[in-house]
Design a protein around this motif. Structure first.
Motif, mmCIF file in Angstrom:
data_model
loop_
_atom_site.group_PDB
_atom_site.id
_atom_site.type_symbol
_atom_site.label_atom_id
_atom_site.label_comp_id
_atom_site.label_asym_id
_atom_site.label_seq_id
_atom_site.Cartn_x
_atom_site.Cartn_y
_atom_site.Cartn_z
ATOM 1 N N GLY A 189 -10.075 -6.711 -8.763
ATOM 2 C CA GLY A 189 -10.079 -7.902 -8.169
ATOM 3 C C GLY A 189 -8.653 -8.763 -8.252
ATOM 4 O O GLY A 189 -7.799 -8.462 -8.782
ATOM 5 N N ARG A 190 -8.502 -9.537 -7.111
ATOM 6 C CA ARG A 190 -7.178 -10.000 -6.696
ATOM 7 C C ARG A 190 -6.906 -10.935 -7.847
ATOM 8 O O ARG A 190 -5.480 -10.774 -8.317
ATOM 9 C CB ARG A 190 -7.129 -10.745 -5.729
ATOM 10 C CG ARG A 190 -5.801 -11.110 -5.089
ATOM 11 C CD ARG A 190 -5.954 -11.353 -3.446
ATOM 12 N NE ARG A 190 -6.091 -9.957 -2.692
ATOM 13 C CZ ARG A 190 -4.876 -9.052 -2.695
ATOM 14 N NH1 ARG A 190 -3.900 -9.250 -2.841
ATOM 15 N NH2 ARG A 190 -5.361 -8.031 -2.006
ATOM 16 N N GLU A 238 0.748 -1.180 -0.104
ATOM 17 C CA GLU A 238 0.217 0.085 0.032
ATOM 18 C C GLU A 238 0.992 1.096 -0.030
ATOM 19 O O GLU A 238 1.963 1.183 0.579
ATOM 20 C CB GLU A 238 -0.914 0.015 1.235
ATOM 21 C CG GLU A 238 -2.009 -1.094 1.171
ATOM 22 C CD GLU A 238 -2.958 -1.045 2.526
ATOM 23 O OE1 GLU A 238 -2.708 -0.172 3.435
ATOM 24 O OE2 GLU A 238 -3.761 -1.829 2.538
ATOM 25 N N GLY A 239 0.478 2.391 -0.801
ATOM 26 C CA GLY A 239 1.186 3.674 -0.762
ATOM 27 C C GLY A 239 2.172 3.542 -1.974
ATOM 28 O O GLY A 239 2.908 4.572 -2.225
ATOM 29 N N LYS A 240 2.567 2.476 -2.541
ATOM 30 C CA LYS A 240 3.509 2.481 -3.541
ATOM 31 C C LYS A 240 2.969 3.117 -4.949
ATOM 32 O O LYS A 240 1.770 2.800 -5.089
ATOM 33 C CB LYS A 240 4.084 1.141 -3.590
ATOM 34 C CG LYS A 240 4.911 0.480 -2.470
ATOM 35 C CD LYS A 240 5.999 1.023 -2.279
ATOM 36 C CE LYS A 240 6.822 0.602 -0.970
ATOM 37 N NZ LYS A 240 8.041 1.075 -0.662
ATOM 38 N N VAL A 241 3.922 3.678 -5.869
ATOM 39 C CA VAL A 241 3.525 4.081 -7.088
ATOM 40 C C VAL A 241 4.215 3.049 -8.180
ATOM 41 O O VAL A 241 5.463 2.641 -7.731
ATOM 42 C CB VAL A 241 3.909 5.372 -7.032
ATOM 43 C CG1 VAL A 241 3.738 5.928 -8.869
ATOM 44 C CG2 VAL A 241 3.417 6.305 -6.359
ATOM 45 N N ILE A 300 -7.291 -1.571 -4.177
ATOM 46 C CA ILE A 300 -7.775 -0.159 -4.805
ATOM 47 C C ILE A 300 -6.599 0.636 -5.302
ATOM 48 O O ILE A 300 -5.619 0.565 -4.540
ATOM 49 C CB ILE A 300 -8.511 0.179 -3.341
ATOM 50 C CG1 ILE A 300 -9.394 -0.475 -2.663
ATOM 51 C CG2 ILE A 300 -9.056 1.463 -3.766
ATOM 52 C CD1 ILE A 300 -10.515 -1.102 -3.679
ATOM 53 N N LEU A 301 -6.846 1.157 -6.316
ATOM 54 C CA LEU A 301 -5.750 1.932 -6.935
ATOM 55 C C LEU A 301 -6.329 3.355 -7.172
ATOM 56 O O LEU A 301 -7.505 3.404 -7.208
ATOM 57 C CB LEU A 301 -5.520 1.419 -8.430
ATOM 58 C CG LEU A 301 -5.135 -0.048 -8.566
ATOM 59 C CD1 LEU A 301 -5.392 -0.586 -9.929
ATOM 60 C CD2 LEU A 301 -4.015 -0.513 -7.883
ATOM 61 N N ASN A 332 -4.127 -2.744 -0.287
ATOM 62 C CA ASN A 332 -3.879 -4.074 -0.559
ATOM 63 C C ASN A 332 -3.331 -4.864 0.626
ATOM 64 O O ASN A 332 -2.210 -4.806 0.986
ATOM 65 C CB ASN A 332 -2.536 -4.080 -1.407
ATOM 66 C CG ASN A 332 -2.239 -5.487 -2.033
ATOM 67 O OD1 ASN A 332 -2.976 -6.513 -1.783
ATOM 68 N ND2 ASN A 332 -1.209 -5.641 -2.743
ATOM 69 N N ASN A 333 -4.467 -5.415 1.495
ATOM 70 C CA ASN A 333 -4.195 -5.948 2.574
ATOM 71 C C ASN A 333 -4.342 -7.537 2.409
ATOM 72 O O ASN A 333 -4.300 -8.140 3.363
ATOM 73 C CB ASN A 333 -5.272 -5.643 3.780
ATOM 74 C CG ASN A 333 -6.751 -5.812 2.779
ATOM 75 O OD1 ASN A 333 -6.931 -6.720 2.208
ATOM 76 N ND2 ASN A 333 -7.603 -5.404 3.487
ATOM 77 N N GLY A 334 -3.844 -8.146 0.955
ATOM 78 C CA GLY A 334 -3.490 -9.223 1.103
ATOM 79 C C GLY A 334 -4.745 -10.205 0.651
ATOM 80 O O GLY A 334 -4.879 -11.200 0.482
#
Length: 90
Positions: free
Chosen positions: A70-71, A17-20, A59-60, A52-54
């Motif tokens: 979807g995963r 999460e938080g990565k670009v 969510i983007l 992205n909690n696994g």
């Protein structure tokens, strides 16, 4: 704004999460690829991973709009982490 490629290729479901990231391409073919294009998730585009909690969808932020992928589809999108520490420059 100039972002540099930090690491190698990985799939979208593996990004913290938080990565670009920059989209490198897709694994496979089908109607889902067209749907990704409609949402702005195209090779060369830049995305921010918000959630992205696994489990559940990833969510983007794509062009300022939040979208859910979807995963299973996220596992088929090849990306590379960008920027200083992979964070969006503020």
């Amino acid at each position: 704004m100039s972002l540099t490629l930090l690491g190698g290729e990985l799939t979208l479901d593996a990004v913290e999460e938080g990565k670009v990231v920059r989209v490198l391409g897709f694994e496979g073919r089908g109607g889902w690829v067209y749907r990704m294009y409609q949402m702005g998730v195209v090779p060369g585009s830049t995305l921010e991973v918000l959630v992205n909690n696994g489990r559940g969808p990833v969510i983007l932020r794509v062009m300022g709009v939040e979208v859910a992928v979807g995963r299973g589809l996220a596992r088929r999108i090849r990306v590379a982490v960008l920027g200083e520490g992979g964070k969006w420059p503020r």
